[in-house]
Design an enzyme around this catalytic site. Structure first.
Site, mmCIF file in Angstrom:
data_model
loop_
_atom_site.group_PDB
_atom_site.id
_atom_site.type_symbol
_atom_site.label_atom_id
_atom_site.label_comp_id
_atom_site.label_asym_id
_atom_site.label_seq_id
_atom_site.Cartn_x
_atom_site.Cartn_y
_atom_site.Cartn_z
ATOM 1 N N LYS A 1 -4.772 -14.019 11.327
ATOM 2 C CA LYS A 1 -4.134 -12.997 12.158
ATOM 3 C C LYS A 1 -3.720 -13.536 13.526
ATOM 4 O O LYS A 1 -2.656 -14.130 13.652
ATOM 5 C CB LYS A 1 -5.037 -11.777 12.284
ATOM 6 C CG LYS A 1 -5.177 -11.052 10.921
ATOM 7 C CD LYS A 1 -5.628 -9.648 11.084
ATOM 8 C CE LYS A 1 -5.853 -8.924 9.782
ATOM 9 N NZ LYS A 1 -4.666 -8.338 9.212
ATOM 10 N N TYR B 1 -14.196 -4.927 4.577
ATOM 11 C CA TYR B 1 -12.865 -5.263 4.049
ATOM 12 C C TYR B 1 -12.618 -6.751 4.300
ATOM 13 O O TYR B 1 -12.717 -7.220 5.435
ATOM 14 C CB TYR B 1 -11.759 -4.427 4.727
ATOM 15 C CG TYR B 1 -10.411 -4.842 4.205
ATOM 16 C CD1 TYR B 1 -9.921 -4.325 3.010
ATOM 17 C CD2 TYR B 1 -9.673 -5.832 4.845
ATOM 18 C CE1 TYR B 1 -8.723 -4.773 2.482
ATOM 19 C CE2 TYR B 1 -8.477 -6.286 4.317
ATOM 20 C CZ TYR B 1 -8.009 -5.757 3.136
ATOM 21 O OH TYR B 1 -6.841 -6.209 2.606
ATOM 22 N N ASP C 1 -16.552 -13.043 8.797
ATOM 23 C CA ASP C 1 -15.103 -12.909 8.642
ATOM 24 C C ASP C 1 -14.563 -12.379 9.976
ATOM 25 O O ASP C 1 -14.650 -11.186 10.270
ATOM 26 C CB ASP C 1 -14.811 -11.947 7.485
ATOM 27 C CG ASP C 1 -13.319 -11.722 7.285
ATOM 28 O OD1 ASP C 1 -12.524 -12.179 8.127
ATOM 29 O OD2 ASP C 1 -12.961 -11.061 6.290
ATOM 30 N N TYR D 1 0.828 -1.215 0.000
ATOM 31 C CA TYR D 1 0.000 0.000 0.000
ATOM 32 C C TYR D 1 0.861 1.264 0.000
ATOM 33 O O TYR D 1 0.545 2.231 0.706
ATOM 34 C CB TYR D 1 -0.924 0.039 1.236
ATOM 35 C CG TYR D 1 -1.692 -1.224 1.504
ATOM 36 C CD1 TYR D 1 -2.610 -1.724 0.590
ATOM 37 C CD2 TYR D 1 -1.524 -1.934 2.684
ATOM 38 C CE1 TYR D 1 -3.325 -2.882 0.828
ATOM 39 C CE2 TYR D 1 -2.231 -3.090 2.946
ATOM 40 C CZ TYR D 1 -3.132 -3.561 2.015
ATOM 41 O OH TYR D 1 -3.833 -4.707 2.279
HETATM 42 N N1 PMP Z 1 -10.440 -10.166 6.431
HETATM 43 C C1 PMP Z 1 -10.269 -9.202 7.357
HETATM 44 C C2 PMP Z 1 -11.412 -8.843 8.253
HETATM 45 C C3 PMP Z 1 -9.045 -8.557 7.471
HETATM 46 O O1 PMP Z 1 -8.891 -7.583 8.382
HETATM 47 C C4 PMP Z 1 -7.975 -8.948 6.625
HETATM 48 C C5 PMP Z 1 -6.607 -8.295 6.706
HETATM 49 N N2 PMP Z 1 -6.558 -7.008 7.105
HETATM 50 C C6 PMP Z 1 -8.198 -9.966 5.686
HETATM 51 C C7 PMP Z 1 -9.436 -10.550 5.629
HETATM 52 C C8 PMP Z 1 -7.099 -10.407 4.755
HETATM 53 O O2 PMP Z 1 -6.100 -11.065 5.443
HETATM 54 P P1 PMP Z 1 -4.630 -11.229 4.803
HETATM 55 O O3 PMP Z 1 -4.024 -9.872 4.794
HETATM 56 O O4 PMP Z 1 -3.944 -12.175 5.728
HETATM 57 O O5 PMP Z 1 -4.812 -11.798 3.445
#
Ligand code: PMP
Length: 426
Positions: free
Chosen positions: A276, A153, A247, A26
């Site tokens: 995460k 997101y 998610d 980014y």
């Molecule tokens: N879903 C959510 C809610 C996220 O916050 C993120 C990453 N910020 C992702 C999916 C994508 O994860 P990654 O960066 O490990 O691909």
């Protein structure tokens, strides 16, 4: 060796030459301030090559819930490394993955029992979406679209970008590259159930399910909604027979004051994605966990009805060992309680910013503290100001936020909130 002329911002040292080959995330590489070289981490601290130490306010993109270098996590990885680091998961399996799947299934509510591992959050969301689409394909229904929300997101790969917010989100300029899903123009907080119901009804034959970040929409702007919203979404999915995907890649593992947001909200999704904090920030690992009714849609003599996905590094043994060790720590220590305690302190210490010029909102939910500004004009300058204060805080969009390791001490948390107050009132 070829000498490559360096055109980056600060030519000179060995690091600039190395940095020349790195493409940061980014980041406008031409104008960016060079990334800060890290030489060590411990607890909630990041040590830089130039001798400075930063208190981490965002737990390395929300992963390092137990702080850095926790001996139980590093010990588990070392022990696993002595056995093996990784084996392919097609046709082979191993105890760390088996244990982790069983422990996640036991810890998640109801029959969220079927765990498919991947490496990154985006891929886990891709898998969850494919599970939902193939759930219908296996019943001879072609439903390829999802309901998703304003401000969401879910990742940076194509299918996940397509369910982020294409209007305001950071993937906006890829419009046209994606499959078209059904964006609810409602923010997820909107009370208008009838409006969403009519959108669904008009598109029902093409819809596989609905995807939402429960409780907090993270990277889309740290927007909160209450649990009633999730109850309403579950009700709509039940009414129209859609699969509901939560998610929980950001909110899972204590961040919102419950181990999982679905558990705290008392709302059962059909598929949940985790990543995460799954490994306590030690190793990339993710999963999509499905309820039995989803798994059963794939259970057949026909090989074409198998879930057609298989990442090379799925169920990486070092990651699984770290994740098992991380679950041990959640069992031994009240990390979730720590997130709740953090809420009170952040709320109190960030409150004076209410009413400050340019501050439009201050909000806190367990381990997430947010100061929303009218607009951030000089993001890079703001980020540097935090580094000068000795803290690692990375504002995104128009918000300055904290998601510290859940092990942070009250004093270190005060350093973080104090830095925000000082920088924003300067
Ligand atoms: N879903 C959510 C809610 C996220 O916050 C993120 C990453 N910020 C992702 C999916 C994508 O994860 P990654 O960066 O490990 O691909």
């Amino acid at each position: 060796m070829t000498t490559i002329p360096f055109s980056g911002p600060q030519p000179g040292g060995a690091h600039d030459i190395a940095a020349h080959h790195l493409w940061q995330p980014y980041t406008q590489m031409k104008t960016a301030v060079p990334a800060l070289p890290v030489v060590a981490t411990d607890g909630v601290r990041i040590h830089l090559e130039d001798g400075r130490t930063l208190i981490d306010g965002i737990a390395s993109w929300w992963t390092a819930v137990h702080g850095y270098n926790h001996p139980h996590l590093t010990g588990a990885i070392r022990a696993q490394l002595d056995q093996f680091a990784h084996v392919m998961f097609g046709g082979l399996t191993h105890a760390p993955a088996r244990d982790l799947a069983a422990r996640l299934a036991a810890r998640l509510p109801a029959d969220l029992n079927h765990v498919f591992f991947a490496e990154s959050g985006s891929v886990a969301v891709e898998v969850a979406m494919k599970m939902a689409v193939q759930f219908w394909l296996n019943r001879d229904e072609r439903r390829l679209r999802f309901v998703h929300f304003h401000g969401g997101y879910h990742g940076d790969t194509a299918a996940t970008m397509a369910v982020c917010d294409p209007e305001e989100g950071m993937h906006g300029h890829f419009k046209g590259y994606f499959p078209q899903h059904l964006l609810s123009h409602l923010p997820v907080t909107d009370d208008d159930e009838a409006k969403l119901a009519s959108q669904i009804e008009a598109n029902l034959e093409s819809l596989a399910g609905m995807i939402v970040e429960p409780r907090v929409q993270g990277a889309g702007g740290m927007r909160f909604h209450n649990d009633k919203v999730l109850v309403r979404l579950r009700r709509l999915c039940d009414r129209f027979g859609l699969l509901l995907i939560f998610d929980e890649i950001f909110v899972g593992f204590g961040r919102t004051g419950d181990m999982f947001a679905c558990e705290g909200a008392g709302v059962l999704p059909d598929i949940v994605t985790l990543s995460k904090a799954l490994t306590g920030g030690m190793s990339p690992l993710s999963c999509a966990v499905a309820r039995t009714k989803v798994f059963d849609a794939f259970w057949d003599d026909d090989p074409n009805k198998s879930l057609m996905h298989g990442p090379t590094y799925m169920a990486h043994a070092l990651g699984c060992a770290a994740a098992n060790a991380s679950l041990d720590l959640f069992e031994r220590h009240d990390r979730v309680g720590a997130a709740r305690t953090m809420e009170g302190q952040m709320a109190q210490e960030l409150a004076p910013l209410r009413g400050e010029n340019d501050v439009v909102d201050v909000r806190v939910k367990a381990g997430v503290g947010v100061v929303q500004l009218r607009k951030i004009n000089n993001l890079q300058g703001l980020r540097q100001a935090f580094v000068e204060e000795g803290v690692w805080i990375r504002p995104l969009g128009d918000v300055v936020y904290l998601t510290p390791p859940l092990t942070i001490s009250a004093d270190d948390l005060t350093q973080l909130t104090g830095a925000i107050r000082r920088v924003l009132t300067r």
